[in-house]
Design a protein around this motif. Structure first.
Motif, mmCIF file in Angstrom:
data_model
loop_
_atom_site.group_PDB
_atom_site.id
_atom_site.type_symbol
_atom_site.label_atom_id
_atom_site.label_comp_id
_atom_site.label_asym_id
_atom_site.label_seq_id
_atom_site.Cartn_x
_atom_site.Cartn_y
_atom_site.Cartn_z
ATOM 1 N N THR B 320 -1.916 30.616 17.273
ATOM 2 C CA THR B 320 -1.966 29.366 15.930
ATOM 3 C C THR B 320 -1.050 28.666 16.408
ATOM 4 N N SER B 321 -0.723 27.651 15.851
ATOM 5 C CA SER B 321 0.715 26.385 16.785
ATOM 6 C C SER B 321 2.634 26.556 15.998
ATOM 7 N N GLY B 322 2.873 25.730 16.124
ATOM 8 C CA GLY B 322 4.418 25.761 15.994
ATOM 9 C C GLY B 322 4.852 26.017 14.189
ATOM 10 N N PRO B 323 4.219 25.343 13.475
ATOM 11 C CA PRO B 323 4.974 25.905 12.145
ATOM 12 C C PRO B 323 3.980 27.596 11.548
ATOM 13 N N GLN B 348 1.005 24.287 21.266
ATOM 14 C CA GLN B 348 1.776 23.392 20.295
ATOM 15 C C GLN B 348 1.706 21.993 19.911
ATOM 16 N N ARG B 349 2.356 21.923 18.935
ATOM 17 C CA ARG B 349 2.029 20.464 18.634
ATOM 18 C C ARG B 349 3.074 19.162 18.035
ATOM 19 N N GLY B 350 3.811 18.033 17.383
ATOM 20 C CA GLY B 350 4.800 17.963 17.789
ATOM 21 C C GLY B 350 5.098 17.945 16.706
ATOM 22 N N GLY B 351 6.224 18.270 16.798
ATOM 23 C CA GLY B 351 6.731 19.146 15.412
ATOM 24 C C GLY B 351 8.629 18.472 15.186
ATOM 25 N N PRO B 352 9.284 18.339 14.504
ATOM 26 C CA PRO B 352 9.442 19.563 13.492
ATOM 27 C C PRO B 352 8.978 19.456 12.701
ATOM 28 N N SER B 353 9.254 20.582 11.387
ATOM 29 C CA SER B 353 7.828 20.734 10.532
ATOM 30 C C SER B 353 5.768 20.415 10.999
ATOM 31 N N THR B 354 6.037 19.404 9.842
ATOM 32 C CA THR B 354 4.542 19.344 9.619
ATOM 33 C C THR B 354 4.681 17.599 11.214
ATOM 34 N N GLY B 355 5.034 17.768 11.321
ATOM 35 C CA GLY B 355 6.104 16.533 12.424
ATOM 36 C C GLY B 355 4.641 15.762 12.907
ATOM 37 N N LEU B 356 3.663 15.890 13.903
ATOM 38 C CA LEU B 356 2.497 15.083 14.080
ATOM 39 C C LEU B 356 1.521 16.096 14.467
ATOM 40 N N PRO B 357 0.680 16.140 13.739
ATOM 41 C CA PRO B 357 -0.590 17.600 14.195
ATOM 42 C C PRO B 357 -1.056 17.790 14.783
#
Lengths: 338, 623
Positions: B320-323, B348-357
């Motif tokens: 998965t990724s962060g969320p 990992q991707r930019g966060g928080p939340s949906t952030g920078l998918p």
């Protein structure tokens, strides 16, 4: 079959753990029914797995001398799906409650049924949160006064049978904790079914929601209110089968048989091409109030998820041979440096 | 030696350059990722070392011609070992004004700019926010500007294919690719073969792409405008067979390899999420390896199914990724107390939340370290480069199986989507990481004790359903030591908490000590983890090229840390920790070792540039 069945007794399925439900809880009766049923099954005990979530019912695996997992709230159908998909030869059972499966775990319940993974889901519906001491649940009736709804619940409840039919379930049944014979019959039918099976078991919580099912269990009331549905038979009930069910315009209603004639009474078909008539039956009562059907609503086999997956693995190996890892990592093109 | 070359303009027919970075930029529907990937493939087969950096918007099709819709693919090719896609492209291909506007600032001084001039009409200019046409207002004078009417030339090239309407212009990415193939003398065959395979069932599209590719190439060859080509000789890489691999691909193959090395079937439960989905896609192709992919109804079910599979003796993995990882948290804690092997991949991707998918970041480190309820330590293993994903994945699985624990494997968007050459290992030499299932009772009275631990690893036995006599129950309630029965005993809870902690801490004795890259006697140590490996290493090379000393350590194991990390950190008066977050490893290092390290943070959704690392190191050395 007899030889194998004779290998086990109910005691073989009991554990050394002290059963810790409240005295008088319907769970004891269900546990006994399940242990008796399992003892008579033609299955090796070590191939049985019970998985539960959280709630009173979820303690169940600790009391079954099989492989078992007491997991986390609502997630048992997902975990059990992984078990059944990985090892289709196992007999996988989920024990859950109305809060566990219809509230926090609603998503996993519907998707397990939709996928038709071969897991048997026993939904102990007592219409209350017992373990957290008495809040209203997603099957509690509107107006119910509990600690979290002192002025009456305004939540419209689920009808678990309607929900399961809508979620593409291939087997849906209802039974009552007190009726051990009927419970065991439903367990057998679920076990024999290839695919996911949901049995809603009306279970009395004598501490927080006593007599919720009295209309179906009370000596006086039950004959008038239990509608035992059976595949291929007209839906009639009452002490002398004087009442029956007709379905018109998609809705079921109760009639006096003498008023319409037996030929007008709906004949239950658990294997119908659509679940529409079964759904209509499930709407006869929205909870155990007044005449309520029990029995197998739907029993319509279709492809099991794990069979589909096994077939794909088989076909892929027949087609491409067993995987060659060295070839795989070079499969997108290679070059050689001398 | 610098990581990014600057091409000196000359009049020579073919400039010989050591390394060059090219960026393809256009609308997200323009096929820039395809053009870049094909260019990369041809370069790999040609024998260059290379590194790529795909950069695309989260929207599948943002409004055409606008800045948010710009998608780009950068690749650096070199005749030597390189580690990044280059800080600044030497050549920029811009398919429309928005692509130009979004990317021009990165183009190297006096860089080559190739634009699709047909797209520079009033409407597109307005959409990109240009008041005047940059092709004519002199604003691009500092670059070597080459204007090519790619749309008109593509239309002409495909006119006999039967392609109509929008289909005609779809081939223009292959026109651009053909032009670059000429400019960099790339072999044709790999691209033409790929076009045949990909579009073989649609003759119009197949021939359109082929004709557009050839037309682009021929334009270069026959037009005076393109006098200059670049020659980047093959790199002298170690001998062997290579492929080009992205991080997600290498990770997926690493899972297949780990399952074979463990002699277990692989079960991968996942829910689609950027940038991890490609792992699911790759694994789903390999049913013949016995791989079971399970696309679950949500992130929680994905990890739950994997836990179920582990319980019954499969190699249970979820990705998965962060969320998604946030949603899985409770189930990971369950696996932790059940003490079952489980691999959790976090891209990992930019966060928080949906952030920078679709953008990269390293900001989930504290979440994987501390983001669970209760005392819940887990091993954390981190991938450094796309090719490194293969071996690191196998290592993470080894730890999970040997210690009967969930392990978190950290990747990120940059590793996941970028590519580099990979010297293919001989898979017959993979380590044997298999473990034995319990088959016998282990108690003194002939009973089975599911929590009786191996004295060395503290791992409990793995007894799977189907094993007669070992029937047992596990669950999320606290376990009694040895029996695994439910226990509310206060001292037992403390004992079990400490046992779980010691089990994870003990893994430090089973992983290699860290070795410091040259310059062990430097004053400054640069400590990194994850995808910053490339930029940090090339930044350090730049500093060393100045004759200065810098030591480097890059962590694969973050929990537990390698056992000599404390001692290594204390050798250096200065420690610099560059991370794509606000200092998460830095906090761990300070709290664990009381070392006064310096954090260098970047949270722009983009990898570090080598020059940024170089500049920061110089600042540290001079202070």
């Amino acid at each position: 079959m007899t030889d194998t069945a004779a290998r086990y007794t109910r005691q073989d399925y009991q554990t050394d753990q002290e059963v810790r439900w409240c005295p008088g809880c319907g769970d004891y009766t269900i546990l006994a029914s399940v242990q008796n049923f399992m003892a008579g099954l033609d299955v090796d005990k070590e191939k049985v797995v019970f998985v539960s979530g959280i709630g009173c019912a979820a303690r169940f695996p600790y009391y079954m001398n099989t492989y078992g997992m007491h997991s986390i709230h609502g997630r048992a159908p997902a975990i059990a799906s992984g078990i059944a998909v990985a090892r289709p030869e196992l007999s996988v059972w989920v024990v859950t409650g109305d809060g566990d499966s219809l509230s926090i775990g609603g998503n996993h319940l519907i998707h397990a049924m939709r996928r038709n993974v071969n897991i048997k889901i026993l939904l102990f519906n007592n219409q209350i949160y017992g373990l957290t001491k008495g809040q209203y649940s997603p099957t509690s009736e509107v107006g119910k006064r509990t600690k979290s709804s002192p002025t009456g619940s305004i939540d419209h409840p689920f009808n678990p049978i309607s929900l399961a039919l809508g979620a593409e379930a291939s087997f849906v049944a209802r039974t009552i904790d007190m009726d051990r014979d009927h419970t065991q019959e439903m367990l057998q039918r679920a076990y024999d079914h290839d695919g996911s099976a949901l049995i809603e078991i009306y279970q009395n919580c004598n501490v927080f929601n006593d007599k919720a099912f009295i209309q179906l269990t009370g000596r006086e009331e039950r004959e008038l209110n239990r509608i035992k549905i059976e595949h291929g038979r007209p839906v009639v009930f009452g002490p002398d089968d004087e009442y029956g069910v007709v379905i018109d315009d998609g809705a079921a209603r109760i009639v006096e048989v003498s008023a319409v004639g037996i030929d007008a009474i709906h004949v239950h078909n658990a294997q119908a091409s659509t679940p529409a008539a079964a759904f209509a039956l499930s709407r006869l009562s929205h909870g155990p109030y007044g005449p309520t059907p029990v029995g197998v609503f739907r029993e319509k086999p279709r492809l099991m998820y794990e069979d589909g997956l096994q077939q794909q693995i088989h076909d892929s190996q027949a087609d491409r041979g067993p995987g060659d890892l060295q070839a795989l990592i070079g499969s997108t093109g290679t070059w050689t440096v001398e | 030696m610098s990581e990014t070359s600057t091409i000196e303009p000359t009049d020579a027919e073919a400039q010989n350059v050591s390394a060059v970075a090219i960026r393809f930029a256009g609308d997200s529907g323009d096929g820039m990722q395809v053009a870049g990937t094909r260019f990369t493939e041809a370069s790999a087969i040609f024998g260059n070392d290379l590194a790529t950096f795909p950069n695309f918007p989260a929207e599948i099709r943002a409004p055409a011609g606008t800045l948010p819709g710009v998608s780009s693919f950068q690749v650096q090719i070199a005749d030597r070992d390189i580690l990044t896609a280059g800080d600044n492209p030497d050549v920029l291909v811009a398919m429309n004004p928005a692509a130009l506007k979004a990317n021009l600032a990165d183009l190297a001084p006096a860089g080559t700019l190739i634009v699709n001039s047909d797209a520079f009409e009033e409407r597109n200019l307005a959409k990109a926010g240009y008041d005047a046409n940059p092709l004519t207002d002199g604003s691009l004078d500092a670059y070597r500007l080459l204007e090519v009417p790619m749309e008109a030339l593509t239309k002409e090239a495909v006119k006999d294919t039967g392609l109509k309407g929008r289909g005609v212009l779809r081939s223009k990415n292959f026109f651009a690719l053909g032009l670059m193939a000429w400019m960099f003398d790339r072999p044709h065959e790999p691209t033409l073969k790929w076009i045949d395979e990909k579009f073989g069932n649609d003759e119009a599209v197949r021939s359109g792409n082929e004709l557009a590719f050839k037309a682009g190439y021929n334009l270069g060859e026959t037009t005076e405008m393109f006098r200059n080509t670049f020659e980047v000789k093959p790199a002298t890489l170690p001998p062997g067979t290579y492929t080009t691999v992205t991080g997600n691909q290498a990770l997926a193959w690493g899972l297949v390899a780990a399952a074979q090395a463990a002699k277990l079937p692989l079960f991968y439960g996942s829910y689609p999420i950027t940038p991890a989905s490609d792992i699911l896609h790759e694994l789903a192709k390999h049913r013949n390896f016995g791989v079971r992919t399970f696309q679950a109804e949500d992130e929680i079910a994905a990890v739950g199914a994997a836990v179920g599979a582990s319980f019954v003796g499969h190699l249970g993995v979820t990705g998965t990724s962060g969320p998604g990882l946030a949603l899985k948290s409770e189930t990971i804690s369950l696996a932790l107390i059940l003490e079952l092997p489980l691999l959790i991949v976090n891209v990992q991707r930019g966060g928080p939340s949906t952030g920078l998918p679709t953008k990269t970041e390293q900001s989930d480190l504290l979440m994987v370290m501390y983001g669970r309820h209760g005392e819940s330590p887990l091993p954390i293993v981190s991938i450094s480069t796309p090719a490194d994903a293969f071996e690191t994945t196998i290592e993470a699985v080894r730890i999970a199986l040997k210690y009967m624990t969930p392990v978190i494997l950290m990747s990120d968007g940059y590793i996941a989507t970028s590519a580099e050459p990979w010297l293919l290992p001989d898979v017959s030499q993979l380590p044997d990481i298999s473990v034995s299932f319990a088959t016998e009772t282990n108690g003194e009275d002939g009973e089975f004790l599911p929590y009786l631990r191996d004295p060395d690893t503290l791992a409990r036995p793995w007894a799977i359903p189907g094993t007669a006599g070992l029937e047992h129950r596990v669950g999320g309630l606290e376990k009694e030591d040895k029996t695994g029965d439910v226990s509310y005993n206060p001292l037992n809870h403390e004992k079990m908490t400490i046992l779980r902690e010691e089990k994870i801490a003990g893994i430090a004795n089973d992983i290699p000590e860290i070795e410091v890259d040259p310059d062990a006697d430097a004053d400054l140590l640069v400590l990194g983890w994850g995808s910053s490996y490339g930029p940090i290493t090339s930044g350090i090379r730049r500093v060393r090229a100045r004759g200065l000393k810098v030591a480097q350590v890059h962590l694969r194991y973050i929990n537990p840390f390698p056992r000599n990390l404390d001692e290594v950190l204390r050798r250096y008066p200065k420690v610099l920790i560059p991370e794509l977050n606000r200092g998460q490893l830095w906090r761990l290092i300070r709290s664990e070792f009381l070392v006064d390290a310096t954090s260098y943070s970047k949270v722009q959704g983009q990898p570090f540039k080598s020059i940024e690392i170089e500049t920061k190191i110089m600042e540290m050395l001079e202070s």
